[in-house]
Scaffold this motif. Sequence first.
Motif, PDB file in Angstrom:
ATOM      1  N   MET B 223       0.810  -1.214   0.000  1.00 53.26           N
ATOM      2  CA  MET B 223       0.000   0.000   0.000  1.00 53.26           C
ATOM      3  C   MET B 223       0.846   1.267   0.000  1.00 53.26           C
ATOM      4  O   MET B 223       0.465   2.263  -0.602  1.00 53.26           O
ATOM      5  CB  MET B 223      -0.954  -0.008   1.195  1.00 53.26           C
ATOM      6  N   HIS B 224       2.005   1.247   0.664  1.00 49.89           N
ATOM      7  CA  HIS B 224       2.762   2.508   0.706  1.00 49.89           C
ATOM      8  C   HIS B 224       3.295   2.890  -0.677  1.00 49.89           C
ATOM      9  O   HIS B 224       3.420   4.061  -0.991  1.00 49.89           O
ATOM     10  CB  HIS B 224       3.886   2.463   1.735  1.00 49.89           C
ATOM     11  N   ASP B 225       3.601   1.873  -1.535  1.00 50.98           N
ATOM     12  CA  ASP B 225       3.994   2.197  -2.919  1.00 50.98           C
ATOM     13  C   ASP B 225       2.834   2.847  -3.657  1.00 50.98           C
ATOM     14  O   ASP B 225       3.004   3.798  -4.426  1.00 50.98           O
ATOM     15  CB  ASP B 225       4.389   0.921  -3.677  1.00 50.98           C
ATOM     16  N   MET B 226       1.624   2.319  -3.406  1.00 50.58           N
ATOM     17  CA  MET B 226       0.432   2.851  -4.073  1.00 50.58           C
ATOM     18  C   MET B 226       0.156   4.270  -3.602  1.00 50.58           C
ATOM     19  O   MET B 226      -0.194   5.146  -4.395  1.00 50.58           O
ATOM     20  CB  MET B 226      -0.778   1.966  -3.763  1.00 50.58           C
ATOM     21  N   VAL B 227       0.334   4.499  -2.287  1.00 47.16           N
ATOM     22  CA  VAL B 227       0.091   5.834  -1.742  1.00 47.16           C
ATOM     23  C   VAL B 227       1.032   6.841  -2.400  1.00 47.16           C
ATOM     24  O   VAL B 227       0.628   7.939  -2.792  1.00 47.16           O
ATOM     25  CB  VAL B 227       0.281   5.833  -0.204  1.00 47.16           C
ATOM     26  N   THR B 228       2.317   6.441  -2.573  1.00 45.80           N
ATOM     27  CA  THR B 228       3.280   7.350  -3.197  1.00 45.80           C
ATOM     28  C   THR B 228       2.836   7.712  -4.615  1.00 45.80           C
ATOM     29  O   THR B 228       2.899   8.874  -5.009  1.00 45.80           O
ATOM     30  CB  THR B 228       4.675   6.677  -3.273  1.00 45.80           C
ATOM     31  N   LEU B 229       2.364   6.710  -5.359  1.00 41.61           N
ATOM     32  CA  LEU B 229       1.925   6.971  -6.737  1.00 41.61           C
ATOM     33  C   LEU B 229       0.690   7.868  -6.758  1.00 41.61           C
ATOM     34  O   LEU B 229       0.601   8.812  -7.544  1.00 41.61           O
ATOM     35  CB  LEU B 229       1.636   5.654  -7.465  1.00 41.61           C
ATOM     36  N   ALA B 230      -0.264   7.553  -5.862  1.00 37.59           N
ATOM     37  CA  ALA B 230      -1.486   8.355  -5.812  1.00 37.59           C
ATOM     38  C   ALA B 230      -1.149   9.795  -5.417  1.00 37.59           C
ATOM     39  O   ALA B 230      -1.706  10.745  -5.966  1.00 37.59           O
ATOM     40  CB  ALA B 230      -2.477   7.747  -4.833  1.00 37.59           C
ATOM     41  N   ALA B 231      -0.186   9.943  -4.504  1.00 40.81           N
ATOM     42  CA  ALA B 231       0.193  11.286  -4.051  1.00 40.81           C
ATOM     43  C   ALA B 231       0.810  12.103  -5.188  1.00 40.81           C
ATOM     44  O   ALA B 231       0.740  13.328  -5.189  1.00 40.81           O
ATOM     45  CB  ALA B 231       1.175  11.191  -2.885  1.00 40.81           C
ATOM     46  N   GLN B 232       1.385  11.413  -6.182  1.00 41.88           N
ATOM     47  CA  GLN B 232       1.933  12.137  -7.330  1.00 41.88           C
ATOM     48  C   GLN B 232       0.841  12.610  -8.282  1.00 41.88           C
ATOM     49  O   GLN B 232       1.117  13.374  -9.198  1.00 41.88           O
ATOM     50  CB  GLN B 232       2.885  11.231  -8.112  1.00 41.88           C
ATOM     51  N   ALA B 237      -6.887   4.279  -6.744  1.00 40.60           N
ATOM     52  CA  ALA B 237      -7.588   4.126  -5.470  1.00 40.60           C
ATOM     53  C   ALA B 237      -7.063   2.879  -4.773  1.00 40.60           C
ATOM     54  O   ALA B 237      -6.713   1.902  -5.426  1.00 40.60           O
ATOM     55  CB  ALA B 237      -9.085   3.996  -5.709  1.00 40.60           C
ATOM     56  N   ILE B 238      -6.974   2.925  -3.462  1.00 43.34           N
ATOM     57  CA  ILE B 238      -6.330   1.851  -2.712  1.00 43.34           C
ATOM     58  C   ILE B 238      -7.348   1.153  -1.819  1.00 43.34           C
ATOM     59  O   ILE B 238      -8.153   1.802  -1.157  1.00 43.34           O
ATOM     60  CB  ILE B 238      -5.182   2.431  -1.868  1.00 43.34           C
ATOM     61  N   ARG B 279       9.416  11.477  11.437  1.00 45.74           N
ATOM     62  CA  ARG B 279       9.698  12.409  10.341  1.00 45.74           C
ATOM     63  C   ARG B 279       9.509  11.799   8.955  1.00 45.74           C
ATOM     64  O   ARG B 279       9.563  12.523   7.961  1.00 45.74           O
ATOM     65  CB  ARG B 279      11.130  12.937  10.473  1.00 45.74           C
ATOM     66  N   ALA B 280       9.304  10.479   8.872  1.00 47.59           N
ATOM     67  CA  ALA B 280       9.214   9.823   7.568  1.00 47.59           C
ATOM     68  C   ALA B 280       8.185  10.448   6.619  1.00 47.59           C
ATOM     69  O   ALA B 280       8.463  10.648   5.447  1.00 47.59           O
ATOM     70  CB  ALA B 280       8.952   8.333   7.740  1.00 47.59           C
ATOM     71  N   PRO B 281       6.964  10.808   7.134  1.00 46.15           N
ATOM     72  CA  PRO B 281       5.963  11.363   6.208  1.00 46.15           C
ATOM     73  C   PRO B 281       6.427  12.655   5.524  1.00 46.15           C
ATOM     74  O   PRO B 281       5.934  12.991   4.454  1.00 46.15           O
ATOM     75  CB  PRO B 281       4.752  11.635   7.119  1.00 46.15           C
ATOM     76  N   GLU B 282       7.396  13.382   6.128  1.00 50.26           N
ATOM     77  CA  GLU B 282       7.909  14.603   5.491  1.00 50.26           C
ATOM     78  C   GLU B 282       8.371  14.343   4.067  1.00 50.26           C
ATOM     79  O   GLU B 282       8.313  15.205   3.207  1.00 50.26           O
ATOM     80  CB  GLU B 282       9.125  15.151   6.265  1.00 50.26           C
ATOM     81  N   VAL B 283       8.909  13.152   3.821  1.00 47.01           N
ATOM     82  CA  VAL B 283       9.422  12.847   2.490  1.00 47.01           C
ATOM     83  C   VAL B 283       8.511  11.858   1.765  1.00 47.01           C
ATOM     84  O   VAL B 283       8.924  11.186   0.825  1.00 47.01           O
ATOM     85  CB  VAL B 283      10.859  12.281   2.560  1.00 47.01           C
ATOM     86  N   GLY B 284       7.272  11.772   2.210  1.00 46.02           N
ATOM     87  CA  GLY B 284       6.313  10.941   1.498  1.00 46.02           C
ATOM     88  C   GLY B 284       6.450   9.453   1.765  1.00 46.02           C
ATOM     89  O   GLY B 284       6.018   8.640   0.959  1.00 46.02           O
TER      90      GLY B 284
END
Lengths: 720, 339
Positions: B223-232, B237-238, B279-284
Motif C-alpha cells: 500500500m505505501h507504494d500505491m500511496v506514493t503513486l497516488a500522491a503524485q 484508489a487503494i 519524520r518519515a511522512p515529510e518525504v512521502g
Amino acid sequence: MRNTVLLWLALGLVSFCVLPWHMTDRGITDLAWATDDIASTGLFATVAGQWWLAPTGLALVLAFVLQFAVKAPVRRAKLTLATALAGLFWMALQGLIIVRAGPRLFETVLTGEVISAGQAGMGAGAGLCALALLFVATVSLSQSGKGQGDAFVVSTIGLIVALVGIFVFFPVMHILVRAFQVDGGYSLTEFFPRFFSSDIWGLACLFGDRSCGVAINSLFLAVMTGAGTTILGLAFALIFTRTNFRAKRLLRVLTVLPIITPPFVIGLALILLFGRAGTVTEFVADLFGLEQTRWVYGFWGVYFAQLLSFTPIAFLVLIGVVQGVSPSMEEASQTLDADRWQTFRYVSLPLMRPGLANAFLLGFIESLADFGNPLVLGSGYSVLSTEIFFAIVGAVADPAKAAILAIALLTLTLSAFLLQRMWLGKKSYATITGKADSGQNASLNPALKTLCYAIALPWAALTLIVYSMIIFGSFVKLWGYDHSFTFTHYIRAFGIDLSSGRLTGVAWDSYFTTLTISSIAAPLTALVGLSTAYLLVRQKFFGKDAFEFSTMLSFAIPGTVIGVSYIMAFNFPPIELTGTSIILIIVFVFRNMPVGVRGGIAAMSQLDKSLDEASITLGANSFQTVRKVILPLMGPAILAALTYSFVRAITSVSAVIFLVSAKHNMATSFIVGRVENGEFGLAIAYSAVLIITMLAAILLLQLLVGNRRLRRADRVQQSV
Amino acid sequence: MNKIGLISVAALTAATTGAMADELSLVCSAEQDWCDMMVAAFEAEQPDIDVLMVRKSTGETLAQIRAEAGNPKIDVWWGGTGDPHLIAAEEGLTQPSGADTSELLGWARNMADISDGRAIGIYAGALGIAYNTEILADRNIAPPQCWADLEDPRFVGEIQVANPNSSGTAYTELATFVQLFGEDEAMVKLAAIGQNVNSYTKSGSAPSKAAARGETGVSIGFMHDMVTLAAQGFPLAIVAPCEGTGYEVGAVSIIEGARNFDAAQAWVEFALRADVQSRAPEVGAFQVPSNANAQVAPESPDLASIKLIDYDFATYGSSETRERLLARWDAEVGDPNPQ
C-alpha cells in the motif's frame, strides 16, 4: 633490446624498494605511506618478516645480473624469460594463498605470527613490479626468436592476455564453477541434467501453446534482432555514403541517440506510445474501433525496443566498412558492363561481409545480454538475461541456476561466433591498398535507394518521436498523465543556488562521478580494443582463435553476472578493488572492449597488408607502422570505439549496480533507484541531461578525431 | 610499448579510496528521499561521523553482502523488506546490534526475536489492492473490495501481480493467502485469480506503476507504494481487502565484520527512535513506524482498521517453507507464459 629489458628491470626494482607494496586503507595513491609503518615497500616488508615477498625481488635482481653475466643473446633471453616468469608465478601464488586472514592453503606449514596476520591487497609497488616482470618476459621472449623477434607485438599480446586473464577469466570463473556445485562439493553428473532441462532448451512452443525454454526464446530474439539491426544499419550506412540525401546530419544524430539513452527510457517511451493506454494505441483504436491490446508486452515489444536500441551499433560498425569499399573495384565492375545493381550485389556487398558479420554478431550478442528492455516489456516472454538476474537477486537466490543459465548463454554466443568465422572464411576483404584510387563510389540503383529510404526513414521518424517524447516528458508534471508544464524536475536534479554558487541539485554528485569515470574509461577501452584488433588481424600467434573468443567473453556475459563475479574476485587480496573507482573503470574497459575489437577488425580487414609491409620495408618498426600508417586510416573505428565506450560507461546499469559505492555512485544506478521509486519525472529529466551531455561529447570527439581521407575526395557519383 | 606502460600506470594510480576512521558505510533500501533525509538528520546529530550512503534494492544488497562475506565493505543496511534481512541473519551475514527494542511494537520486536537481534523492524507496510479509477469507470467494472472479488470474471485481463519466484512482494501475497485461507484453498483462489491476470511481472512494484498509467486496471502490491503513486497525482484508489491482509516489515541490520561497528550501532539506535521515525511522512514515506511512540501520518494505512493477519515470519521466512510453497505455486497457479 637489452636496454629495454634493463629499463623495465630498473622500474621493477625501484618500485620494489620505494613504493608501498600493499594497498592501504587510504587507497593506492595516498602518500602518507612514507611515514606509516603498516604500508611499507616490498623491501621493508620482506625485512619485517613477510619473507614470501622476497622471491619477487630476487627474480628482479637475478634478471638484472643475467643481463651482464650472460653474453650469448639467445641464452640470455631464455634465462631472463624463465626468471621473469618464475617471479610472476610466485607473485600470483603468494597473493592467492596468503590473504587478509592469513594463509588459506597449507595452513600447517605456513605458520608464524607474521604470516597468520595475512596481508592486504596489492598496491602500487606490486602492480608496477608485475608489469615490469611481464614486459621483461615478453621482450626476452621476442629476443629468443618468437613472434618474428618483434618486441612490440609480443609485449602487446602479453599485456592483453594478462589483462583479459585477470579481469575477465579470473572473475568469471568464480561464478561459472557454481554451476557444478552441489552441497559443498562439485559434480559433473549433476550438471548435465540441469543444463539440458526443458526449462532451458524446450521447444514446446513450436508444437502447442506452451512456452519454449528460456534459451530458445533468447536465441530466437537474438537472431531476429541481429538480422534486423544489420539490415537497418546497412540501410543507414548506404544512405550516408552512397546517396545525396539532404538531411544526413540529422540522420547521423538520430542514429546515435538510442545508444546514448539510459536503458529503461526507451521501454517507458514505447509503453507510453504503444502500451494499452498509449497515445498511438488509443488513436488507432478510436480510428478503427479496435480493442486496445497489450501487444507491446512480450516478444514484439522487446524486439521493437531492441531494434531501436541496437541499430546504431550496427551502423557504427558498417559505416566505416561501407566507406572503405574501394571505388576502383566498383568502377571496374561497371566498366565490365555490370549495372549498378549487379555491381552492388556481386562486388560491393561481398566486400562488406566482414562488416555485416561483425554487425550481426554484435547485435546478436547485445540482444542476448540485454536486460533493461526484456525487464520492462518482456512480460511473459522469459529470456536468459532476466532469468539470470532474478536467479541472483530474486526472492529465491540460486547462484547455481544463474551459473547454468550463464553457460547456456555463453554456448549461444560461442556458436554464433564460430558460425560467423565459417561464413567469413579465409577470403581477403582488403580494399584500401594505398595505390592510386581516385574513383567515385557508385551511387545506389534507384530501386535499392528507395528500399533503403523505405527501411531507414520510418525508423528515423520513430526515433525522433520517441526522443521528442522523452524531452517533453521531462518538462511535464507527470509524464503520461498530467501534462502541465513544469521545471521542477530539473530544479530538483540540477538546481544551483545562485547566491552562494552551491550545487543544490540531488543529481550533481553522481553526474560528475559518471563523467569522470567514463572519460577515463573511454580512451583505455579504445586502446585495448584496437590493439587487440590489430593483433588479431595483423599478427599470427599460437592460440589466436581462443584469444579472439576470450575477448568477447565479458561482453557476452550479462552485466549482473559480471557485477557479482567482480565482487567475488576483487573484494579480497591479492587484488582488492571493491568500493573504489578503479573497479568501475576496469569493468567498463573490459566489458566494452569487444566493440572496439569488432569495429577494429572490420576496419582493419580492409587495409591492405602491403601498406604495413611498405612501412616495414622502409625501415619503420611495427610500433611506428601502427602509429603512422594504420592509426590514421582507422579514424572511424577509433571514433566508434571511443564514442561507444564513453556512452556505454554512462548508460550501463546491470554490472554497475553491484559495484557502485557511496563515494562513487553512477548516474544510471541513481536513475534506476528513482524509477523503482516511481519518480519518473526526475529520472527522465536526468536522462535528458545525460543524453544532451553525451551528444555534446560525441560531437566533440568527432571534431577531435576528424574524418579520415581515403581518397582525394570522398564523393558519390551523381545519379544519371 | 612505453606508451602502453604509461597508460597502465595511469590506470593503476587513478583516484582510489578506502574507508577512513569515523565513516559509516550505509546501504539504504528504502525510498531515496527517505534515505537522504535520514542521513542528513544523523549527520546533524553526529557531526564527527561521515555517512557514506548508497541506495540499492534488497535483492541487490543481499547478493552483494553474500559476495563480500568475510571482507564486507558495508557497515549497516537500513530499510527494505524484512525477508532478505532475515535470510542474511539466518546465513550469518549480519550480527546482533544490541539495540534496545522495548519501545517497539510487537511485530518489530518479533522480528528481532526470530533473528536473535540481527534484524530489527523499523516500519510495516500492508499488502493491498489498487485500481485505476478511470479505467474501471470507463469499462463499467465495479471496484474490488475483497480478495475474493478478484476471482470474478469481470476482471478478466485487468489484474497484474508479480511473480513470487522473483518478487518478495508477491511471495508475501502468497504467504498471506496461505495464512488467510489455508494452503489448499489458497492455491485454488490464486489459480482462479490467475485466470484474470494479464501478466506476472518480475518486479514487485511494477504492477502498481502499470495500474497508475492505465496499462492494467487492478494491481496487487504494498500500500505505501500505491500511496506514493497516488500522491503524485495518478488516478489510483487503494483498497484494504475485507478478508484481512498481510504485511511486510522493513528492517535494519548490521553486517557481520563491519569495520565501523560503533557508528553502525549509533545508526541503529538512531533509526529506532520515535522522533526520527515520526519524520518519515515529510518525504512521502507513509509506512507505519515501529516505535510505539512515533506519530503515524494520516495518509498511512491505519493498521488498526485493517484486519491484519499475524504474519508468521519464522515459518514463511524459512527457506524450506518457501521452496515448498513456490513449487506448489508453479504447479497449480503457474505463470501461463503466453506465446
